[in-house]
Design a protein around this motif. Structure first.
Motif, mmCIF file in Angstrom:
data_model
loop_
_atom_site.group_PDB
_atom_site.id
_atom_site.type_symbol
_atom_site.label_atom_id
_atom_site.label_comp_id
_atom_site.label_asym_id
_atom_site.label_seq_id
_atom_site.Cartn_x
_atom_site.Cartn_y
_atom_site.Cartn_z
ATOM 1 N N MET A 166 41.650 54.275 64.650
ATOM 2 C CA MET A 166 41.700 55.308 63.325
ATOM 3 C C MET A 166 42.943 55.419 62.937
ATOM 4 O O MET A 166 43.147 55.385 61.679
ATOM 5 N N LEU A 167 44.254 54.773 63.384
ATOM 6 C CA LEU A 167 45.498 54.578 62.870
ATOM 7 C C LEU A 167 45.228 53.335 61.718
ATOM 8 O O LEU A 167 45.835 53.458 60.846
ATOM 9 N N ASP B 51 62.203 49.038 67.039
ATOM 10 C CA ASP B 51 61.456 47.935 66.291
ATOM 11 C C ASP B 51 60.953 48.295 65.012
ATOM 12 O O ASP B 51 60.712 47.281 64.124
ATOM 13 N N LEU B 52 60.532 49.399 64.512
ATOM 14 C CA LEU B 52 60.314 50.093 63.434
ATOM 15 C C LEU B 52 61.434 50.231 62.332
ATOM 16 O O LEU B 52 60.975 50.616 61.271
ATOM 17 N N PHE C 135 52.564 57.271 60.714
ATOM 18 C CA PHE C 135 52.149 58.491 60.131
ATOM 19 C C PHE C 135 52.885 58.898 59.066
ATOM 20 O O PHE C 135 52.357 59.211 57.609
ATOM 21 N N LEU C 136 54.072 58.809 59.239
ATOM 22 C CA LEU C 136 55.078 59.250 58.305
ATOM 23 C C LEU C 136 55.138 58.280 57.256
ATOM 24 O O LEU C 136 55.292 58.571 55.919
ATOM 25 N N THR C 137 55.274 56.979 57.714
ATOM 26 C CA THR C 137 55.321 55.890 56.585
ATOM 27 C C THR C 137 54.135 55.991 55.680
ATOM 28 O O THR C 137 54.212 55.604 54.440
ATOM 29 N N LEU C 138 52.948 56.290 56.175
ATOM 30 C CA LEU C 138 51.637 56.064 55.376
ATOM 31 C C LEU C 138 51.746 57.313 54.583
ATOM 32 O O LEU C 138 51.320 57.071 53.296
ATOM 33 N N PRO D 194 54.806 56.256 71.007
ATOM 34 C CA PRO D 194 55.937 56.707 70.183
ATOM 35 C C PRO D 194 55.703 56.120 68.632
ATOM 36 O O PRO D 194 56.532 56.764 67.711
ATOM 37 N N TRP D 195 55.179 54.983 68.393
ATOM 38 C CA TRP D 195 55.239 54.514 67.135
ATOM 39 C C TRP D 195 54.008 55.187 66.211
ATOM 40 O O TRP D 195 54.197 54.900 64.850
#
Length: 305
Positions: free
Chosen positions: A41-42, A131-132, A96-99, A90-91
Motif C-alpha cells: 500500500m505504501l 537513514d532517511l 507518508f510525510l514526504t509523499l 519507523p520509516w
C-alpha cells in the motif's frame, strides 16, 4: 497481482491514459489492503504521487483531480496505520510525510505547506530513522528553493550533504549537490563561486558509476535551472543527458531532454531551433506510443507556428 497492477499503471501513464493509470493504482490499493499488505500500500502511494507529478507536469490534471489524490493518500495512510497496528515501521510516517510534501509542492501556492511537511519528515527521520535524513533533507532543500527561501535551503542542503557523505548514499549526494547549484544560481552568485560546486557534482556523479543516475540528475538540473543561466548552462546539460538516455535507450527520457532543449532555446529567442527540438521530441514519442506529453508538445509546436 498488486505488482502486476503497478506495472499496468506505469504502462498506462506512458501511453498517456491517465484514467487507466489511476484505475490500476486504485485496484492495486484495494487488493493490497485485502491482503493486509501495508508495504504494498505504501508502494502504491509512492507510485501514485510520482505519476501525479508527471501528469501535472504534462498539464493534464485539474485541481479537482489533484485534490482527489490528496484524499486517497490520506485514506491509504490511515488504512496502513490500522493494518500495521502498534508495530508501524519507523520509516512509514516519514515516507507518508514526504509523499504529502511532494504532492503539495505541485501547487505553487502550497509551497510553504510542502516545506512544513518535509520539515516534519526530516525531524521525524532524525529521531526515528536516520537513514532517511539525506532524502528528507534534500527534499526540504528543494522545496525551500521553490519557495524562494534560498539561504534556508543552502543551510539545509549543507547539513544534509554531510549526512549523505557519512552514509555513502551516492545518488542522494549527487542530487543534493545539484540542488545546491540551483540555489546558488537563484541567489545570483558569481560563476567563480558556483564552478567548484559544479565540479563537486561531477565528482559525485562519477562516483555512482551509473549512467542512468547521471542522466537523470543532469536532466533534472537542466529542467530546473533558469533557461538563461550561464554557469552552469542548462542547454549542454540537457544535451549530455539526452546522449546518455539514447545509449540506454530510454525514448521517453530522450524526448524529455529534447523538449527541455526546446524550452531553453525558445527562452533565448531561438525559435526555429526550439521548434526543431520539439518536433523531434514529438516524433520520438509517437514512434514508441508514448502519449503522456504529446498534447503539451503539440501546443508548444503550434505556438511557434
Amino acid at each position: 497481482m498488486p505488482l502486476q497492477l503497478q506495472v499496468r499503471a506505469w504502462l498506462a501513464l506512458a501511453r498517456g491514459d491517465v484514467a487507466a493509470c489511476f484505475g490500476s493504482l486504485r485496484q492495486m490499493s484495494a487488493e493490497a489492503e485485502a491482503q493486509r499488505s501495508d508495504g504494498l500500500m505504501l508502494e502504491m502511494c509512492d507510485t501514485m504521487i510520482s505519476a501525479t507529478i508527471s501528469i501535472c507536469e504534462a498539464e493534464r490534471l485539474g485541481e479537482r483531480e489533484l485534490e482527489a489524490v490528496q484524499v486517497e493518500l490520506d485514506a491509504v495512510r490511515d488504512a496502513v496505520q490500522v493494518i500495521a497496528g502498534i508495530e508501524v515501521p519507523p520509516w512509514y510516517p516519514v515516507q507518508f510525510l514526504t509523499l504529502r510534501a511532494r504532492l503539495l509542492a505541485v501547487t505553487p501556492c502550497k509551497l510553504d505547506q510542502a516545506a512544513d511537511s518535509s520539515t516534519q519528515a526530516l525531524d521525524r527521520a532524525r529521531s526515528t530513522y536516520p537513514d532517511l535524513i539525506p532524502e528528507c533533507g534534500r527534499l526540504l532543500g528543494e522545496h525551500l528553493i521553490q519557495a524562494g527561501r534560498l539561504d534556508d535551503a543552502l543551510t539545509t542542503l549543507a547539513e544534509t550533504e554531510r549526512e549523505a557523505e557519512a552514509r555513502g548514499f551516492l545518488k542522494e549526494l549527487a542530487q543534493i549537490r545539484a540542488a545546491r547549484i540551483r540555489a546558488l544560481v537563484r541567489k545570483g552568485e558569481a560563476s567563480a563561486a558556483i564552478e567548484p560546486h559544479v565540479l563537486a557534482l561531477r565528482e559525485s556523479l562519477a562516483a555512482t558509476d551509473s549512467p542512468r543516475i547521471a542522466a537523470e540528475t543532469l536532466r533534472d538540473l537542466a529542467l530546473k535551472l533558469p533557461p538563461l543561466s550561464a554557469t552552469p548552462d542548462p542547454l549542454p546539460l540537457a544535451e549530455e543527458a539526452h546522449a546518455l538516455f539514447v545509449s540506454m535507450p530510454m525514448p521517453a527520457e530522450e524526448s524529455r531532454c529534447l523538449e527541455a532543449m526546446g524550452d531553453i532555446l525558445r527562452a533565448r529567442g531561438r525559435a526555429p531551433e526550439a521548434r526543431r527540438r520539439y518536433v523531434t521530441a514529438r516524433a520520438r514519442l509517437e514512434r514508441h506510443g508514448l502519449g503522456l506529453r504529446l498534447p503539451l508538445l503539440s501546443r508548444k509546436i503550434d505556438a511557434l507556428g
